[in-house]
Design an enzyme around this catalytic site. Structure first.
Site: not given
Ligand code: MN
Length: 712
Positions: A80-81
């Site tokens: 996700e990051d």
């Protein structure tokens, strides 16, 4: 205020206690990988980002999570990051880890604009994520727990939103998975941000009374421990802090703080199940138990597999003590639920085992799968998950004591389908706490529910679709009707009609007469004979309505003015259940010794008929097994007709015969006065045997030609 910061070494010390060396090496490399990926990123708290996955992994060590779960926890935010793909993870850490990380990511990664849509599809992903691998949701719970612990860094509005979501969705899921430790902390943190005043109020009250409570608990523990030692029961005993959230909920319901007796609570751990009961017996013999506070969750585990004995006793200085007794194994399950399976090292594949248990034993999981298959919109899906599955539940019992979890407002039909679709399809009646109830009855918490099924049942009624509360029952009813084609209905309708006509001794040719069919077409707005069959077959019209004969059981009973004496409920077993409310049918007046059946009436519960009573033949699908109990104290009504060959009055002789046999005469009438008098006699009699002797003796009276026990 800040959560304690840990470093990788602290995590590793924990892991070393239960993982193998080669597993630790893989975790080392996952940590290095995640640290590298998150380099230069910071959390809202100002700490380097890697602290978060580290803490999540650390939380998971408290439930002895397996290697794959720990690695996935360390990597859970990389897709996700950071610039990491599922494929990267798969190549480095294997397919399982990649799937777990991807699952957790999917739950987080949502791109819809409005709040409502955002929430519903977010929730749906959490729930569905669980169906693939329960470890996904366990990681998510640990992730949320750490985020809740560091919620102080977010603005108030976001705090409240997260807290609400946690309380509505994540804490209930933790509860259903039996992960009590995590659930309690989630609830407590949510309360702290949602209702800070209420939270502080409870904390303050607890602090004020702490010293005193601890003293009582300590003394009580010593006393109980002595008692168990004297009797050779090896044990551990602990004081037990009550959860702030559960106290808040009780206060919120209007209870006063001083009244909440489980504030003084102890827990006893023993080795064997048998010792739980031994310890309980000893405690109850020394301290007076409070009625209705004893619960045996060992014999009847909760739906999340929790097992423990609960009791409340009057202990030291008249104080109430809530005592829990369980084995070490039960303790593990009570604290960590499904995750406790990691703790048993000998199970090579704990993850597979956990998934199996989730699918087979956790009822909420089945309910979710049923919802998932129902092609609902996100909103509807989440509404149902929140209101049907996770919240507002009642717990009812089968006669064997198994607990069934249902949403509020559920009916016996929902219950039957929850047990098995075959049970639902054959359902004809329900008995709740020994009373016959209509199928529309709303079940209550702790009801004991017994369903009555009949193999001759034609299947569910379409009407049930409007009655049931659960999606599961609705889907199963629909699927029953989908399985049945039009042709099946027509064939079944024809069969049913022929059977009914045979019983009524009406020839088919008579029924098929033009004028009769015309009458039926007109009255029921049908067009052809096939139409008649179809509408009988799909239960729209009964054969009774179509054939239109008046002489059927219910009408008959209502027209007869006199009521039979009511059965003592314990005299008759319906199915194998005692003490169900039953009524004796007026038409055939069965006696103990007669073969009997129960007939489910629409308005008056179960009526007991003689097995050969002509009034029940037509309604086979509403008939249930019944038999007389061995010990019967009641006397029952019966009626005989006496034909004589004389106009001489023999009333006195009749009464004498009866009284010599201990038979109560309720009524004697000369019903036909002529040269051949006919008498009707109503009596109360013990059983069939006495009745038969009575008839023999009546026959011995002068002028008596014939005595007949009657059935109307
Ligand atoms: Mn996270």
């Amino acid at each position: 205020m800040k959560a304690k910061t840990i470093d990788y070494k602290t995590l590793k010390n924990k892991l070393e206690k239960y993982l193998e060396k080669d597993e630790l090496e893989q975790i080392d490399s996952a940590y290095k990988y995640a640290k590298e990926k998150h380099k230069g990123q910071f959390r809202k708290t100002g700490e380097p980002y890697i602290i978060h996955p580290l803490q999540v992994a650390y939380i998971l060590t408290s439930i002895k999570a397996d290697k794959e779960t720990i690695i996935a926890a360390l990597l859970h935010d990389t897709i996700e990051d950071t610039e990491t793909s599922k494929k990267d993870i798969e190549e480095k850490f294997g397919e399982n880890v990649a799937r777990l990380v991807d699952g957790v990511t999917k739950i987080n990664n949502i791109n819809v604009s409005t709040d409502n849509e955002y929430l519903t599809s977010y929730y749906k992903k959490i729930i569905v994520g669980m169906s693939e691998d329960v470890r996904v949701i366990i990681i998510k719970l640990a992730d949320r727990l750490h985020n809740m612990r560091t919620l102080y860094a977010l603005p108030h509005e976001k705090q409240k939103k997260k807290a609400k979501e946690t309380l509505e969705i994540l804490a209930p899921i933790a509860h259903r998975l039996g992960m009590n430790k995590i659930k309690s902390e989630l609830e407590e943190l949510s309360l702290k941000y949602l209702k800070p005043e209420a939270y502080n109020d409870v904390v303050e009250k607890l602090n004020k009374t702490k010293a005193e409570r601890e003293e009582y608990v300590k003394k009580m523990m010593d006393e109980v421990s002595d008692l168990l030692n004297k009797n050779g029961i090896k044990h551990e005993i602990k004081g037990r802090a009550k959860s702030i959230y559960s106290i808040y909920k009780k206060l919120d319901k209007g209870r006063s703080f001083n009244d909440i007796y489980d504030l003084l609570a102890i827990r006893i751990l023993v080795e064997k199940e048998q010792e739980c009961y031994l310890a309980l017996g000893l405690i109850h013999s020394k301290y007076k138990p409070i009625p209705k506070r004893f619960k045996d969750y060992i014999a009847m585990p909760k739906t999340n597999l929790y097992q423990t004995l609960h009791t409340t006793v009057i202990g030291l200085e008249g104080n109430f003590f809530e005592i829990q007794i369980r084995t070490y194994d039960m303790d593990e399950i009570a604290e960590n639920g499904i995750a406790s399976h990691w703790a048993y090292k000998e199970q090579k594949d704990a993850a597979v085992e956990m998934q199996n248990i989730t699918e087979q034993k956790l009822q909420f999981y089945k309910s979710i799968i049923e919802l998932k298959e129902d092609k609902l919109t996100n909103e509807d899906f989440m509404y149902k998950v929140k209101n049907e599955v996770l919240n507002n539940n009642i717990y009812v019992y089968t006669p064997k004591g198994d607990v069934i979890e249902l949403p509020k407002g559920a009916t016996p039909i929902d219950f039957a389908y929850k047990i098995h679709s075959a049970v639902g399809d054959k359902l004809t009646g329900a008995i709740v706490n020994n009373n016959m109830v209509p199928l529309t009855y709303e079940l209550n918490d702790t009801d004991v529910v017994k369903v009555i099924t009949n193999n001759n049942s034609k299947g569910p009624s379409r009407e049930w679709l409007n009655i049931v509360k659960t999606t599961g029952a609705k889907n199963k009813i629909k699927s029953f009707f989908n399985r049945t084609t039009k042709e099946d209905y027509i064939n079944r309708g024809k069969e049913l009609l022929e059977k009914a006509l045979r019983r009524k001794k009406i020839p088919m040719s008579e029924f098929l007469k033009e004028e009769n069919l015309e009458r039926i077409y007109k009255e029921f707005k049908l067009e052809s004979l096939e139409d008649i069959y179809l509408n009988i077959g799909n239960n729209k019209f009964s054969t009774k309505a179509i054939i239109k004969q008046k002489n059927e059981a219910e009408n008959h009973e209502e027209t007869k003015p006199k009521l039979a004496i009511n059965a003592n409920d314990s005299d008759i077993l319906v199915g194998d259940t005692k003490n169900i409310e039953v009524h004796i049918a007026n038409c055939c007046l069965p006696l103990p010794g007669d073969e009997i059946v129960g007939y489910i009436t629409k308005a008056h519960g179960i009526r007991i008929h003689r097995k050969d009573c002509t009034n029940i033949e037509l309604f086979e699908d509403r008939v249930v097994d019944a038999k007389w109990n061995k010990d019967i104290t009641n006397k029952y009504n019966s009626e005989v007709i006496i034909h004589t060959n004389s106009k001489e009055n023999i009333l006195v002789d009749i009464v004498q015969v009866a009284s010599s046999m201990g038979i109560t005469v309720e009524n004697v009438n000369l019903i036909y006065k002529s040269s051949n008098n006919v008498y009707s006699v109503d009596v109360l009699v013990k059983d069939l045997e006495t009745m038969e002797k009575f008839i023999t003796n009546l026959n011995k009276i002068k002028h008596v030609n014939d005595v007949e026990r009657i059935m109307r």
